[in-house]
Write a protein that holds these residues in place. Sequence first.
Motif, PDB file in Angstrom:
ATOM      1  N   ARG A   9       0.423  -1.357  -0.089  1.00 42.52           N
ATOM      2  CA  ARG A   9      -0.247   0.316  -0.207  1.00 42.52           C
ATOM      3  C   ARG A   9       1.070   1.309  -0.181  1.00 42.52           C
ATOM      4  NH1 ARG A   9      -4.724   1.786   4.348  1.00 42.52           N
ATOM      5  NH2 ARG A   9      -4.167   3.903   4.467  1.00 42.52           N
ATOM      6  N   ARG A  10       1.912   0.977   0.674  1.00 45.16           N
ATOM      7  CA  ARG A  10       2.496   2.267   1.125  1.00 45.16           C
ATOM      8  C   ARG A  10       3.565   2.936  -0.464  1.00 45.16           C
ATOM      9  NH1 ARG A  10       3.682   0.528   6.590  1.00 45.16           N
ATOM     10  NH2 ARG A  10       5.466   0.040   5.673  1.00 45.16           N
ATOM     11  N   VAL A  11       3.953   1.744  -0.536  1.00 47.05           N
ATOM     12  CA  VAL A  11       4.785   1.760  -1.992  1.00 47.05           C
ATOM     13  C   VAL A  11       4.218   2.170  -3.611  1.00 47.05           C
ATOM     14  CG1 VAL A  11       6.327   0.279  -4.072  1.00 47.05           C
ATOM     15  CG2 VAL A  11       6.449  -0.265  -1.674  1.00 47.05           C
ATOM     16  N   LEU A  12       2.480   1.831  -3.410  1.00 48.96           N
ATOM     17  CA  LEU A  12       1.977   2.269  -4.244  1.00 48.96           C
ATOM     18  C   LEU A  12       0.434   3.069  -4.564  1.00 48.96           C
ATOM     19  CD1 LEU A  12       0.512  -1.603  -5.881  1.00 48.96           C
ATOM     20  CD2 LEU A  12       2.426  -0.341  -7.052  1.00 48.96           C
ATOM     21  N   THR A  13       0.657   3.835  -3.483  1.00 48.51           N
ATOM     22  CA  THR A  13      -0.299   4.150  -3.443  1.00 48.51           C
ATOM     23  C   THR A  13       0.559   6.379  -3.769  1.00 48.51           C
ATOM     24  OG1 THR A  13      -1.734   3.559  -1.628  1.00 48.51           O
ATOM     25  CG2 THR A  13      -1.889   5.570  -1.660  1.00 48.51           C
ATOM     26  N   PRO A  14      -0.308   7.115  -4.363  1.00 52.04           N
ATOM     27  CA  PRO A  14       0.389   8.647  -4.511  1.00 52.04           C
ATOM     28  C   PRO A  14      -0.019   8.693  -3.519  1.00 52.04           C
ATOM     29  CG  PRO A  14      -1.654   7.685  -5.992  1.00 52.04           C
ATOM     30  CD  PRO A  14      -1.650   6.560  -5.429  1.00 52.04           C
ATOM     31  N   ASN A  15       0.536  10.118  -2.970  1.00 51.40           N
ATOM     32  CA  ASN A  15       0.497  10.776  -1.455  1.00 51.40           C
ATOM     33  C   ASN A  15      -0.314  12.070  -1.711  1.00 51.40           C
ATOM     34  OD1 ASN A  15       1.711  13.344  -0.151  1.00 51.40           O
ATOM     35  ND2 ASN A  15       3.497  11.829   0.447  1.00 51.40           N
ATOM     36  N   VAL A  16      -0.825  11.889  -0.437  1.00 48.37           N
ATOM     37  CA  VAL A  16      -2.204  12.458  -0.680  1.00 48.37           C
ATOM     38  C   VAL A  16      -1.929  14.008  -0.523  1.00 48.37           C
ATOM     39  CG1 VAL A  16      -1.439  12.932   1.867  1.00 48.37           C
ATOM     40  CG2 VAL A  16      -4.347  12.913   0.467  1.00 48.37           C
ATOM     41  N   ARG A  17      -0.783  14.745  -0.810  1.00 49.08           N
ATOM     42  CA  ARG A  17      -0.485  16.000  -1.245  1.00 49.08           C
ATOM     43  C   ARG A  17      -0.583  16.221  -2.967  1.00 49.08           C
ATOM     44  NH1 ARG A  17       4.413  14.811   2.757  1.00 49.08           N
ATOM     45  NH2 ARG A  17       5.521  14.934   0.227  1.00 49.08           N
ATOM     46  N   GLU A  18      -0.647  15.378  -3.568  1.00 46.01           N
ATOM     47  CA  GLU A  18      -1.427  15.247  -4.480  1.00 46.01           C
ATOM     48  C   GLU A  18      -2.507  16.007  -4.768  1.00 46.01           C
ATOM     49  OE1 GLU A  18       1.300  15.559  -6.998  1.00 46.01           O
ATOM     50  OE2 GLU A  18       2.482  15.639  -5.688  1.00 46.01           O
ATOM     51  N   SER A  43     -10.644  10.614  -0.535  1.00 46.97           N
ATOM     52  CA  SER A  43     -11.293   9.429  -0.760  1.00 46.97           C
ATOM     53  C   SER A  43     -10.668   8.185  -1.606  1.00 46.97           C
ATOM     54  CB  SER A  43     -12.939   9.576  -0.659  1.00 46.97           C
ATOM     55  OG  SER A  43     -13.374  10.735   0.031  1.00 46.97           O
ATOM     56  N   PHE A  44     -10.732   8.807  -2.739  1.00 44.96           N
ATOM     57  CA  PHE A  44     -10.254   8.189  -4.147  1.00 44.96           C
ATOM     58  C   PHE A  44      -8.829   7.747  -3.279  1.00 44.96           C
ATOM     59  CE2 PHE A  44      -6.914   7.890  -7.507  1.00 44.96           C
ATOM     60  CZ  PHE A  44      -8.353   7.172  -8.873  1.00 44.96           C
ATOM     61  N   LEU A  45      -7.920   8.045  -3.405  1.00 44.07           N
ATOM     62  CA  LEU A  45      -6.706   7.275  -2.466  1.00 44.07           C
ATOM     63  C   LEU A  45      -7.420   6.680  -1.646  1.00 44.07           C
ATOM     64  CD1 LEU A  45      -4.491  10.386  -2.210  1.00 44.07           C
ATOM     65  CD2 LEU A  45      -4.506   8.485  -4.015  1.00 44.07           C
ATOM     66  N   GLY A  73     -18.507   6.690  -4.514  1.00 50.53           N
ATOM     67  CA  GLY A  73     -18.008   6.688  -5.792  1.00 50.53           C
ATOM     68  C   GLY A  73     -16.634   6.667  -6.031  1.00 50.53           C
ATOM     69  N   PHE A  74     -16.099   8.314  -5.992  1.00 49.81           N
ATOM     70  CA  PHE A  74     -14.799   8.104  -6.152  1.00 49.81           C
ATOM     71  C   PHE A  74     -13.545   7.929  -4.755  1.00 49.81           C
ATOM     72  CE2 PHE A  74     -17.520  11.952  -5.300  1.00 49.81           C
ATOM     73  CZ  PHE A  74     -16.582  13.034  -6.437  1.00 49.81           C
ATOM     74  N   ALA A  75     -14.238   6.614  -3.850  1.00 53.22           N
ATOM     75  CA  ALA A  75     -13.133   5.266  -3.621  1.00 53.22           C
ATOM     76  C   ALA A  75     -13.121   4.418  -4.008  1.00 53.22           C
ATOM     77  CB  ALA A  75     -13.857   4.952  -1.876  1.00 53.22           C
ATOM     78  N   TYR A  76     -14.737   3.993  -5.220  1.00 48.99           N
ATOM     79  CA  TYR A  76     -14.462   3.293  -6.093  1.00 48.99           C
ATOM     80  C   TYR A  76     -13.359   3.671  -7.126  1.00 48.99           C
ATOM     81  CZ  TYR A  76     -17.780  -0.501  -3.767  1.00 48.99           C
ATOM     82  OH  TYR A  76     -18.113  -1.404  -2.912  1.00 48.99           O
ATOM     83  N   GLU A  77     -14.032   4.803  -7.627  1.00 47.05           N
ATOM     84  CA  GLU A  77     -12.973   5.180  -8.525  1.00 47.05           C
ATOM     85  C   GLU A  77     -11.448   4.891  -8.363  1.00 47.05           C
ATOM     86  OE1 GLU A  77     -11.956   9.176 -11.411  1.00 47.05           O
ATOM     87  OE2 GLU A  77     -14.148   9.127  -9.641  1.00 47.05           O
ATOM     88  N   GLY A  78     -11.077   5.604  -7.276  1.00 41.36           N
ATOM     89  CA  GLY A  78      -9.800   4.943  -6.590  1.00 41.36           C
ATOM     90  C   GLY A  78      -9.967   3.484  -6.529  1.00 41.36           C
ATOM     91  N   ALA A  79      -9.991   3.084  -6.063  1.00 38.69           N
ATOM     92  CA  ALA A  79     -10.043   1.262  -5.953  1.00 38.69           C
ATOM     93  C   ALA A  79     -10.224   0.575  -7.187  1.00 38.69           C
ATOM     94  CB  ALA A  79     -11.332   0.505  -5.433  1.00 38.69           C
ATOM     95  N   GLY A  80     -10.550   1.298  -8.927  1.00 38.08           N
ATOM     96  CA  GLY A  80     -10.245   0.499  -9.602  1.00 38.08           C
ATOM     97  C   GLY A  80      -9.049   0.574 -10.574  1.00 38.08           C
TER      98      GLY A  80
END
Length: 328
Positions: A9-18, A43-45, A73-80
């Motif tokens: 998760r830490r390696v693959l997930t973009p930084n929330v600052r973005e 929520s996306f992240l 819905g945004f969380a599901y978008e991020g999950a996709g």
Amino acid sequence: MSNLRALRRRVLTPNVRETQLETRGFHVKNAEAKHQLETVGVSFLQGYAYAVEARSADQAVEWLETVPRSFRGFAYEGAGMGAVMLDALTGSGKRLAGLLTGEGARHNYMIYVGVGWAMARLPRFLWPDVTAIDPVLRWLILDGYGFHQAYFKTGAYVRDPAAPHPFSWRGGSDRYSARAIDQGIGRALWFVGGTDPDVVAGLIASFPEHRHGDLYAGSGLACTYAGSVDEEELRRFAEHAGPHFPNLAQGSAFAVEARERAGTTIEHTHLAARVLCADRTPEEAARVCIDTKPAGCDGGEIPAFETWRQHIAEAITSRPYAQKGAVA
């Protein structure tokens, strides 16, 4: 294994600052709109992280269903996006396929959009096999691709609207691909413009005229789904759309249907359906989309997805919006 998943998760997930408006250089209308848009990003992240850290797609969906309804819905978008990134890493398609079954199937529109985010980040040889995805709905993938490019490469895709960005994929017509990407760019403009209808309309106006319809369709989807505007602002945005109001209304109806099918309808959905979908309830606006959806795709130059959009626009605007006093 749990430590490995957490590391993944830490390696693959973009930084929330973005996702912060200051980082992106986006317009800030007010503190409320800023908070709304940045919560969308968080929520996306969160959804992205759930998809890559969960033991299985079922567990990811279980976690996703805990996200507040407004932002689920945004969380599901991020999950996709996360599912495709994980599948590319592991050489399988199991995580994406798993997300699109069971409860996750109700969020398939948003998951497909997330696939486009992943394609914008991955080298082409790691792109998922889009030919296996519903030929009508797969164009939503390019909506996600266009959103990503406008959101993260704003200088090239928004500030320099005449710059060419050729694109080709295995999903369908290259000619229509540019239009589907514009629909995603239009959705991103709602974020770039900080939900300010005047700023967003100004951004759209800077693009060549032939692109305005698709840009307004994308912005119509975003102003309905992400919101952070009141009735007067929605009516002002409709006025800005002018001859492209049917496109704006189509995007709005599509967003309403996405929320209705996922069970995430909120107060703003009712407002947008009333103002932009000719005084309809969310159920009525969603029914227009459902009733006009084509059963399949004949593979012609004009995709069934585009025909569907045209039918939605025609049906939604058959109840004159001018009666509401916003568009002459």
